[in-house]
Enzyme design. Structure first.
Site, mmCIF file in Angstrom:
data_model
loop_
_atom_site.group_PDB
_atom_site.id
_atom_site.type_symbol
_atom_site.label_atom_id
_atom_site.label_comp_id
_atom_site.label_asym_id
_atom_site.label_seq_id
_atom_site.Cartn_x
_atom_site.Cartn_y
_atom_site.Cartn_z
ATOM 1 N N CYS A 1 0.826 -1.203 0.000
ATOM 2 C CA CYS A 1 0.000 0.000 0.000
ATOM 3 C C CYS A 1 0.865 1.260 0.000
ATOM 4 C CB CYS A 1 -0.922 0.018 1.215
ATOM 5 S SG CYS A 1 -2.105 -1.336 1.249
ATOM 6 N N ARG B 1 -7.873 -4.208 -2.879
ATOM 7 C CA ARG B 1 -7.336 -3.157 -3.743
ATOM 8 C C ARG B 1 -8.330 -2.917 -4.881
ATOM 9 N NH1 ARG B 1 -2.474 -2.712 -1.639
ATOM 10 N NH2 ARG B 1 -1.492 -4.618 -0.869
#
Length: 217
Positions: free
Chosen positions: A53, A130
């Site tokens: 991330c 995601r």
């Protein structure tokens, strides 16, 4: 059967109004209405202070000038707290020297994540996968993409896709695989047999066959 039903994820649909939201972010409260007149990339990540991330957030930030040039805003989201987001931003600044200039939604109640179908029980019950949503300047959902927890996204593809969709909107054309600005575009198929014959004979387009014609903008 009950367990199977609990696994069903409600997803928004392309070419319909994107789900409205009113959420706390690192830049103050934000609503979908705040982005009317601009394109928006809303993207979720599983958690703050995680390596994949972190690379994604820096990659989005690096390409922010390109998105700005396309009248496209960035808006991140995770199910972490507001204070966690702020601490993570400061951590990125301290360790990589990069300022994150776009807001991040603190979605503790998972409302935005649920409305957008970001939580997939098969991946994680309390984390957003995601997911990436591209919303146009009229608030319509135009594209959505999902990635596994283990693999980061390509921001260059999002830049390319926004350019392609804006080109399609402006010129009423389609774009071929891997299209980039300057490449030929695809002309919509002829509506009648007569139109198809006229198009093939006109010399105005590059036609491989009646249904496949391209042109340079």
């Amino acid at each position: 059967m009950e367990n199977q039903e609990s696994q069903i994820i409600s997803l928004p649909r392309l070419n319909e109004a994107a789900p409205a939201f009113d959420a706390v972010t690192t830049h103050g409260r934000k609503t979908l209405e705040d982005y009317k007149g601009k394109w928006l990339i809303l993207f979720s990540h599983p958690a703050d202070f995680t390596p994949v991330c972190t690379t994604e957030f820096m990659a989005f930030q690096e390409r922010k000038p390109q998105f700005d040039a396309l009248n496209c805003e960035l808006l991140g989201l995770s199910i972490d707290s507001h204070h966690s987001h702020i601490a993570w931003e400061l951590n990125i600044k301290q360790n990589w020297g990069m300022e994150i200039e776009f807001p991040i939604i603190a979605d503790l109640d998972m409302k935005v994540a649920t409305d957008y179908g970001m939580v997939h029980p098969g991946a994680a019950d309390t984390s957003a996968v995601r997911a990436t949503f591209i919303i146009d300047d009229k608030g319509v959902l135009r594209a959505m993409m999902y990635y596994p927890m283990s693999n980061g996204r390509s921001m260059d593809e999002f830049v390319r896709l926004v350019k392609a969709m804006q080109t399609s909107d402006e010129h009423k054309v389609a774009t071929p695989a891997a299209w980039q600005p300057g490449d030929k575009v695809i002309v919509p198929p002829a509506a009648t047999a007569e139109e198809a014959k006229a198009r093939m004979a006109s010399g105005e387009y590059d036609c491989v066959d009646f249904y496949f014609c391209t042109k340079t903008l």
